[in-house]
Motif scaffolding. Structure first.
Motif, PDB file in Angstrom:
ATOM      1  N   LYS A  21     -18.944  29.623 -18.023  1.00 47.52           N
ATOM      2  CA  LYS A  21     -18.235  28.401 -17.627  1.00 47.52           C
ATOM      3  C   LYS A  21     -19.211  27.386 -17.043  1.00 47.52           C
ATOM      4  N   LEU A  22     -20.097  27.840 -16.178  1.00 44.14           N
ATOM      5  CA  LEU A  22     -21.098  26.945 -15.594  1.00 44.14           C
ATOM      6  C   LEU A  22     -21.940  26.280 -16.685  1.00 44.14           C
ATOM      7  N   LEU A  23     -22.424  27.066 -17.641  1.00 40.28           N
ATOM      8  CA  LEU A  23     -23.267  26.530 -18.707  1.00 40.28           C
ATOM      9  C   LEU A  23     -22.506  25.527 -19.571  1.00 40.28           C
ATOM     10  N   HIS A  24     -21.256  25.844 -19.891  1.00 42.70           N
ATOM     11  CA  HIS A  24     -20.434  24.914 -20.687  1.00 42.70           C
ATOM     12  C   HIS A  24     -20.155  23.624 -19.909  1.00 42.70           C
ATOM     13  N   ASP A  25     -19.817  23.770 -18.627  1.00 41.57           N
ATOM     14  CA  ASP A  25     -19.546  22.589 -17.801  1.00 41.57           C
ATOM     15  C   ASP A  25     -20.792  21.712 -17.672  1.00 41.57           C
ATOM     16  N   TYR A  26     -21.944  22.348 -17.476  1.00 40.76           N
ATOM     17  CA  TYR A  26     -23.199  21.612 -17.346  1.00 40.76           C
ATOM     18  C   TYR A  26     -23.522  20.861 -18.644  1.00 40.76           C
ATOM     19  N   ALA A  27     -23.378  21.541 -19.772  1.00 38.00           N
ATOM     20  CA  ALA A  27     -23.643  20.902 -21.066  1.00 38.00           C
ATOM     21  C   ALA A  27     -22.699  19.721 -21.281  1.00 38.00           C
ATOM     22  N   GLY A  28     -21.426  19.906 -20.936  1.00 38.01           N
ATOM     23  CA  GLY A  28     -20.456  18.823 -21.081  1.00 38.01           C
ATOM     24  C   GLY A  28     -20.786  17.636 -20.196  1.00 38.01           C
ATOM     25  N   GLU A  29     -21.203  17.895 -18.979  1.00 35.83           N
ATOM     26  CA  GLU A  29     -21.567  16.815 -18.061  1.00 35.83           C
ATOM     27  C   GLU A  29     -22.812  16.077 -18.559  1.00 35.83           C
ATOM     28  N   CYS A  30     -23.761  16.817 -19.100  1.00 39.25           N
ATOM     29  CA  CYS A  30     -24.960  16.173 -19.659  1.00 39.25           C
ATOM     30  C   CYS A  30     -24.592  15.275 -20.841  1.00 39.25           C
ATOM     31  N   ARG A  31     -23.695  15.768 -21.702  1.00 40.83           N
ATOM     32  CA  ARG A  31     -23.235  14.939 -22.836  1.00 40.83           C
ATOM     33  C   ARG A  31     -22.543  13.679 -22.322  1.00 40.83           C
ATOM     34  N   ARG A  32     -21.685  13.843 -21.332  1.00 39.54           N
ATOM     35  CA  ARG A  32     -20.946  12.711 -20.770  1.00 39.54           C
ATOM     36  C   ARG A  32     -21.893  11.654 -20.202  1.00 39.54           C
ATOM     37  N   ARG A  33     -22.974  12.101 -19.581  1.00 37.56           N
ATOM     38  CA  ARG A  33     -23.937  11.182 -18.971  1.00 37.56           C
ATOM     39  C   ARG A  33     -25.027  10.719 -19.940  1.00 37.56           C
ATOM     40  N   GLY A  34     -25.067  11.356 -21.120  1.00 38.65           N
ATOM     41  CA  GLY A  34     -26.083  10.987 -22.094  1.00 38.65           C
ATOM     42  C   GLY A  34     -27.488  11.442 -21.724  1.00 38.65           C
ATOM     43  N   CYS A  35     -27.576  12.565 -21.027  1.00 38.05           N
ATOM     44  CA  CYS A  35     -28.898  13.063 -20.639  1.00 38.05           C
ATOM     45  C   CYS A  35     -29.150  14.440 -21.262  1.00 38.05           C
ATOM     46  N   THR A  36     -30.393  14.806 -21.321  1.00 36.12           N
ATOM     47  CA  THR A  36     -30.791  16.081 -21.910  1.00 36.12           C
ATOM     48  C   THR A  36     -30.717  17.175 -20.851  1.00 36.12           C
ATOM     49  N   PRO A  37     -30.039  18.286 -21.133  1.00 35.46           N
ATOM     50  CA  PRO A  37     -29.996  19.384 -20.159  1.00 35.46           C
ATOM     51  C   PRO A  37     -31.398  19.955 -19.920  1.00 35.46           C
ATOM     52  N   VAL A  38     -31.634  20.398 -18.706  1.00 38.72           N
ATOM     53  CA  VAL A  38     -32.894  21.078 -18.401  1.00 38.72           C
ATOM     54  C   VAL A  38     -32.670  22.584 -18.492  1.00 38.72           C
ATOM     55  N   LYS A  39     -33.742  23.321 -18.472  1.00 33.69           N
ATOM     56  CA  LYS A  39     -33.642  24.780 -18.585  1.00 33.69           C
ATOM     57  C   LYS A  39     -32.972  25.374 -17.354  1.00 33.69           C
ATOM     58  N   ILE A  40     -32.244  26.453 -17.601  1.00 31.61           N
ATOM     59  CA  ILE A  40     -31.635  27.223 -16.519  1.00 31.61           C
ATOM     60  C   ILE A  40     -32.142  28.651 -16.649  1.00 31.61           C
ATOM     61  N   LEU A  41     -32.820  29.120 -15.621  1.00 30.62           N
ATOM     62  CA  LEU A  41     -33.318  30.495 -15.601  1.00 30.62           C
ATOM     63  C   LEU A  41     -32.267  31.371 -14.930  1.00 30.62           C
ATOM     64  N   LEU A  42     -31.739  32.310 -15.676  1.00 33.37           N
ATOM     65  CA  LEU A  42     -30.723  33.208 -15.126  1.00 33.37           C
ATOM     66  C   LEU A  42     -31.406  34.377 -14.427  1.00 33.37           C
ATOM     67  N   THR A  43     -30.888  34.741 -13.271  1.00 28.92           N
ATOM     68  CA  THR A  43     -31.439  35.823 -12.470  1.00 28.92           C
ATOM     69  C   THR A  43     -30.537  37.046 -12.581  1.00 28.92           C
ATOM     70  N   PHE A  44     -31.139  38.169 -12.874  1.00 27.70           N
ATOM     71  CA  PHE A  44     -30.411  39.440 -12.919  1.00 27.70           C
ATOM     72  C   PHE A  44     -31.063  40.372 -11.912  1.00 27.70           C
TER      73      PHE A  44
END
Length: 105
Positions: A21-44
Motif C-alpha cells: 500500500k505504501l509503495l502504491h500510494d507513493y507511486a500515485g503521489e509521484c504521478r500526481r505531482r509529476g515527479c520521479t520516484p526515488v529508490k526505497i530500500l526495504l529493511t528485513f
C-alpha cells in the motif's frame, strides 16, 4: 531544484500488505505531482527471541499477529534449538513478505 531525498529506507518489514500500500500510494503521489520516484530500500530484520520481537514492536514496527504467532511458536517450542528455529521461521516470514511485495508492487 534537486534538493529532495535521493532514497528512503523503510522500517523493518513484517507486513507485506502495508508495504505494498505504501509503495502504491507513493507511486500515485509521484504521478500526481509529476515527479520521479526515488529508490526505497526495504529493511528485513529476522528475530530469534520473544524479547527481540517485543523490542521491534516497541520501536513502532507493525508485526501482524499471525506473523508474531508463527515466530513465537518456534521460539517457545520445547526443542533444544528454539532460537535457531525461530530465526529460520523469521527468515521465512521475511522472504515470503519480499516475494509478495515483488509480485504486487
Amino acid at each position: 531544484a534537486g534538493y529532495g531525498a535521493k532514497w528512503f529506507i523503510s522500517q523493518a518489514v513484517y507486513d507485506a500488505e502495508a508495504t505494498i500500500k505504501l509503495l502504491h500510494d507513493y507511486a500515485g503521489e509521484c504521478r500526481r505531482r509529476g515527479c520521479t520516484p526515488v529508490k526505497i530500500l526495504l529493511t528485513f530484520a529476522p528475530v530469534g527471541r520473544p524479547k527481540t520481537l517485543q523490542f521491534v514492536k516497541w520501536l513502532g514496527v507493525h508485526v501482524p499477529s499471525a506473523v508474531e504467532e508463527r515466530i513465537l511458536a518456534k521460539a517457545n517450542a520445547t526443542e533444544s534449538k528454539t532460537k535457531e528455529a525461530a530465526v529460520l521461521e523469521s527468515i521465512d516470514v521475511c522472504c515470503e513478505a519480499l516475494q509478495r511485495i515483488l509480485q504486487m508492487a
